[in-house]
Enzyme design. Sequence first.
Site, PDB file in Angstrom:
ATOM      1  N   ASP A 344      78.323 -20.047  33.551  1.00  0.00           N
ATOM      2  CA  ASP A 344      77.516 -20.603  33.683  1.00  0.00           C
ATOM      3  C   ASP A 344      76.490 -20.938  32.993  1.00  0.00           C
ATOM      4  OD1 ASP A 344      78.486 -21.201  35.804  1.00  0.00           O
ATOM      5  OD2 ASP A 344      78.397 -23.480  34.755  1.00  0.00           O
ATOM      6  N   GLU A 345      75.642 -21.511  32.393  1.00  0.00           N
ATOM      7  CA  GLU A 345      74.499 -22.027  32.219  1.00  0.00           C
ATOM      8  C   GLU A 345      73.407 -21.358  32.663  1.00  0.00           C
ATOM      9  OE1 GLU A 345      75.456 -26.365  32.617  1.00  0.00           O
ATOM     10  OE2 GLU A 345      76.011 -25.582  33.988  1.00  0.00           O
TER      11      GLU A 345
END
Length: 536
Positions: A344-345
């Site tokens: 993620d991210e």
Amino acid sequence: MFRRPRVAATVALLAVGAGLLIWKLSMRDEPTEVNRTTTIRDVVPVPATVEPTDGVTFSITGETGIVTAPGSAEAAGIGEYLAGLLRPATSYPLKVARAATSQGQPGQIALLLAGADPALGPEGYGLDVTAAGVTIRANAAAGLFRGVQTLRQLLPPRIESREVQSGPWTVPGGHIVDRPRFAYRGVMLDVARHFFDVGDVKRLIDLAALYKVNYLHLHLTDDQGWRVTIDSWPKLASFGGATEVGDGAGGHYTKDDYRQIVKYAKSHYITVVPEVDLPGHTNAALASYAELNCDGRAPERYTGTSVGFSSLCVDKELTYRFLDEVFGELAALTPGPYLHIGGDEAQTLTADQYSTIVTRAQDIVSRHGKTAIGWNEVAGSRLLPATVTQFWGTSPEAPEVVLAAKNGNKIIMSPADRAYLDMKYDSATRLGLSWAGLIEVQDAYGWDPATYLTGVDEAAILGVEGPLWTETITSVDDIEQMAFPRLAAIAELGWSPAKTHGWAAFRDRLGAQAPRWVALGVDFYRSPQIPWVASG
Ligand code: TNX
């Protein structure tokens, strides 16, 4: 001429109706029915089928014993677990013995591995309560364990007390046949933003098991801390683990600590999924080893709550040796099938760079004999056929996840606006965040994991998970405030058939859990949406 009185009558009726409704709703603030009798309809998650036998009960007494499937050490272990749950409050001996036959026996609680419908699968069970006794039948030990959780909830709530209580210990009569809707029903604890020790994790396991949760996802690494010893990279834990959000000391699990968690989870028929988040969320690792950075310089350790600024160095071969050694050691600690690679991210990489490292990470996990799970961003990269995506978005439109599902990749549903246990309940909630919205109990319960995403079939859904991120969570009490009651809602969505779902009935079942939580010492959130039953 005749019209007006009709209108007036209608208006009057409506007013009376509205008045009644308001009265009814306001009654919901009052705790209901102190000393209320537990019924066979109170179980959370609601079983697939429940048939009460009116007027019939079984009472556990000083003479009651527990008999377990002949020849099964696992069934015997579950018998001991059940006896351990029932002894403190009842003060009865509850002897555990091997059953002589595969039949239930008068006056006994029988845990049997014969006679269950094979279609119930490994976690399903049948539970019969007659005047003569209680019989739980399952195809596998996991099913007996789930059935025991149901039996717990059929007893008066004070059964959960660790101090002697007065009886009678009555179980309502009836017949339950039950099996899970989804294979994966998880809870995630972020031990990276704040560290939680082995005892804290065991407490969460105890409480999650009561709701038939079967996976514990541990978010073990992030910018703020690395929480498990890796022998080939010792500074990850010793240096990278010595911080957390704020100015706390952090901490980490030794391998023995970690094995203890895995073993305790296993004894509750819960599988641990360890996550090493990559390529982003890696500042703790980058701070521990300068050579992991593209420029060879270690950043300072980080104790804030921003996201997206760190990344492993995609172009260094050392990065892949690092991942190979880390996942190799984790695989050796993990009896379960999954290793979570995060994903993620990662905001500092190009799409190609991201894809390169996510692809290679899956290959590494696979070489260590495990299946990768990644947050939904990984769906934009090449996925191995078995890789699972974990959806954490807030919109039903997720084309990359839908495409992955069409290619056969399964999905775990954790939509942040429904399943995130770190979101505030309402604007007055002391703990938690609100970027995905406020999540009251009705929001956590009122969605269907199979229909949330447009264009995905139920067959593509592996299950559900409630993630508890811990930027603002620092204690077991905080965990309990955020997870209860919402984890029970997520667990019911994961376990119970879609046709059993309904807010009105759920609200009442959930309300009946309150005295159990009080007896267990759970610091739960008393949502104004729920008719909480008072402890008697
Ligand atoms: C998003 S969910 C994150 C986490 C944060 C969380 C806070 C996800 C895959 N990433 O890093 O802790 O929001 O709610």
